[in-house]
Design a protein around this motif. Structure first.
Motif, PDB file in Angstrom:
ATOM      1  N   ILE A 155       0.815  -1.215   0.000  1.00 17.50           N
ATOM      2  CA  ILE A 155       0.000   0.000   0.000  1.00 17.50           C
ATOM      3  C   ILE A 155       0.850   1.267   0.000  1.00 17.50           C
ATOM      4  O   ILE A 155       0.621   2.190  -0.790  1.00 17.50           O
ATOM      5  N   LEU A 158       2.447   1.804  -3.375  1.00 21.03           N
ATOM      6  CA  LEU A 158       1.468   2.220  -4.381  1.00 21.03           C
ATOM      7  C   LEU A 158       1.066   3.677  -4.179  1.00 21.03           C
ATOM      8  O   LEU A 158       0.953   4.444  -5.146  1.00 21.03           O
ATOM      9  N   GLN A 162       1.423   7.140  -6.790  1.00 18.63           N
ATOM     10  CA  GLN A 162       0.121   7.556  -7.299  1.00 18.63           C
ATOM     11  C   GLN A 162       0.178   8.846  -8.114  1.00 18.63           C
ATOM     12  O   GLN A 162      -0.643   9.082  -9.001  1.00 18.63           O
ATOM     13  N   LEU A 390      -5.727  -6.126  -1.989  1.00 21.04           N
ATOM     14  CA  LEU A 390      -6.093  -5.136  -2.999  1.00 21.04           C
ATOM     15  C   LEU A 390      -7.327  -5.579  -3.765  1.00 21.04           C
ATOM     16  O   LEU A 390      -7.521  -6.772  -4.017  1.00 21.04           O
ATOM     17  N   ILE A 392      -8.260  -4.628  -7.377  1.00 15.70           N
ATOM     18  CA  ILE A 392      -7.835  -3.911  -8.586  1.00 15.70           C
ATOM     19  C   ILE A 392      -9.058  -3.722  -9.474  1.00 15.70           C
ATOM     20  O   ILE A 392      -9.698  -4.687  -9.899  1.00 15.70           O
ATOM     21  N   VAL A 398      -5.808   5.128  -5.048  1.00 17.77           N
ATOM     22  CA  VAL A 398      -5.636   4.094  -4.032  1.00 17.77           C
ATOM     23  C   VAL A 398      -6.302   4.591  -2.745  1.00 17.77           C
ATOM     24  O   VAL A 398      -5.907   5.613  -2.198  1.00 17.77           O
ATOM     25  N   TYR A 406      -7.627  -2.417   0.170  1.00 17.55           N
ATOM     26  CA  TYR A 406      -7.652  -1.115  -0.498  1.00 17.55           C
ATOM     27  C   TYR A 406      -8.069  -1.295  -1.947  1.00 17.55           C
ATOM     28  O   TYR A 406      -7.736  -2.304  -2.586  1.00 17.55           O
ATOM     29  N   CYS A 408      -7.467  -0.364  -5.757  1.00 18.33           N
ATOM     30  CA  CYS A 408      -6.257  -0.015  -6.500  1.00 18.33           C
ATOM     31  C   CYS A 408      -6.606   0.153  -7.975  1.00 18.33           C
ATOM     32  O   CYS A 408      -7.070  -0.801  -8.613  1.00 18.33           O
TER      33      CYS A 408
END
Length: 415
Positions: A155, A158, A162, A390, A392, A398, A406, A408
């Protein structure tokens, strides 16, 4: 126009460490173009030419003498015996370097399109003498001409990347899925049907015909379409074989040909002896969504986006992009990526394993739903550390679903 590849960094590094580099991967992924751009002063020869191939087969020593070093040899899988002669040359050069207290320079670069055959021959004959590098079609970062990296589902990592995210809506993503990443097609935007028909014909003629009876090439073409229609699904060899009219044994052989050619990749289930309920069947993904869409008969990205296969193609796109990001760093995926499914139909689309830690990943073609992480807890049975998971999807940043997962954006892959 030349598009720089993420692999260039790895290749430059190995060029200073090895006397030989062996590149393998599917046809039309840009192996020769990249190497000739990186090493313009190296002589280039392709074993597609019958006179070169005949000489290399009949007299490998004379073939190497006639070209000298440094040398790029394309389509090396057509004369695997040549590797033994190359091994001898490299060993002689290493002995000379030792006596003169110098470094052995890069002497040979070998490229070819049969992944398994080249990897096996190079590993056996040129063990310790060559670096093995797998080349895939363009990643999205390469298309955008930005420097990419390995996708790691951490996390904090990522979130730090971002700022480089290019937001993409679902329609834009399906346009990219439809186009795929074959370098020549992507750059030149030549007629789609002509390109992919030529690609398949060349693949059947030059690669597949060496491994199966030529009379069965039409069956293999049908087989490719049947397999494409099952991308991102679990492999049922009997079901696929019945659809084509071949037995399960032949189906397994032909699947291995597609995998060896770099056309598909096989994702294994994550399992250990703790669970007897794990389904052991692997999943299969096409490595280029453009080729897969063509084989399935989709003639428009909008139709594909609204089709029953939209979810399968989105998952294929995500998995192939993650695989490319790992391979583009010169790494293998066999001990990194898995999936989970048990007989209770509980499934986790991807499990990323790093340092004995599990990262669960769910893939959703729209914005992930509230309970998208509902199966992540099933991984607790392995008694291993589990990091934040995640989802996605097509979100634009994010951000947390909850403390365990989370969202993504798909565009984060490879940044």
């Amino acid at each position: 126009m030349y598009y720089h590849r993420q692999l260039e960094k790895k290749i430059k590094q190995t060029a200073s460490e090895y006397a030989c580099i062996t590149l393998y991967g599917a046809r039309q992924t840009g192996k020769s173009t990249m190497i000739r751009n990186l090493f313009p002063d190296f002589e280039y020869v392709t074993l597609d030419k019958s006179n070169e191939r005949i000489l290399a087969t009949d007299d490998p020593e004379l073939f190497l003498d006639s070209h000298g070093i440094p040398l790029i040899i394309d389509e090396i899988q057509k004369v695997p015996e040549l590797m033994e002669a190359i091994k001898i040359r490299i060993d002689e050069a290493k002995l000379k370097s030792l006596s003169e207290v110098t470094t052995t320079p890069l002497m040979y670069i070998l490229t070819g399109s049969n992944t398994h055959e080249i990897r096996e021959n190079a590993s056996e004959t040129l063990a310790g003498r060559t670096a093995l590098v797998e080349v895939n079609s363009f990643s999205e970062c390469e298309k955008r001409k930005i420097e990419g990296g390995e996708f790691i589902p951490d996390i904090k990592s990522l979130q730090s990347k971002q700022k480089d995210l290019e937001p993409k809506n679902r329609h834009r993503i399906f346009e990219e899925i439809y186009l795929g990443g074959m370098p020549e097609y992507w750059i030149k935007r030549i007629d789609r049907d002509t390109f992919f028909e030529s690609y398949i014909a060349t693949y059947l003629e030059k690669d597949v015909s060496r491994m199966i009876n030529v009379g069965r090439l039409d069956d293999f073409r049908k087989f490719m379409r049947i397999v494409a229609l099952r991308t991102s699904q679990q492999l049922d060899y009997t079901e696929v074989g019945n659809a084509v009219g071949i037995d399960a044994r032949t189906t397994k052989k032909w699947i291995s040909i597609l995998e060896a050619s770099g056309i598909i990749m096989i994702l294994q289930p994550y399992a250990n002896n703790l669970s007897k309920r794990i389904i052991k069947t692997p999943k299969m993904y096409f490595m280029d969504t453009g080729l897969c869409a063509f084989l399935c008969g989709w003639s428009d990205p909008n139709i594909l986006e609204d089709s029953p296969m939209a979810g399968a193609f989105f998952e294929t796109y995500v998995v192939s992009e993650i695989v490319k990001s790992i391979r583009n760093e010169g790494k293998r995926i066999e001990h990194t990526l898995f999936y989970y499914r048990d007989r209770d139909r509980k499934e986790v689309d991807l499990i990323y394993v790093k340092d004995q830690t599990l990262y669960p990943i769910e893939i959703k073609k729209g914005i992930g739903k509230d309970k998208a992480d509902k199966n992540f807890k099933i991984l607790e049975q392995y008694k291993m550390p589990i990091e934040t998971g995640l989802i996605i999807d097509t979100s634009d940043k994010v951000f947390p679903l909850n403390r365990n997962a989370y969202y993504c954006p798909v565009g984060m892959i490879g940044l």
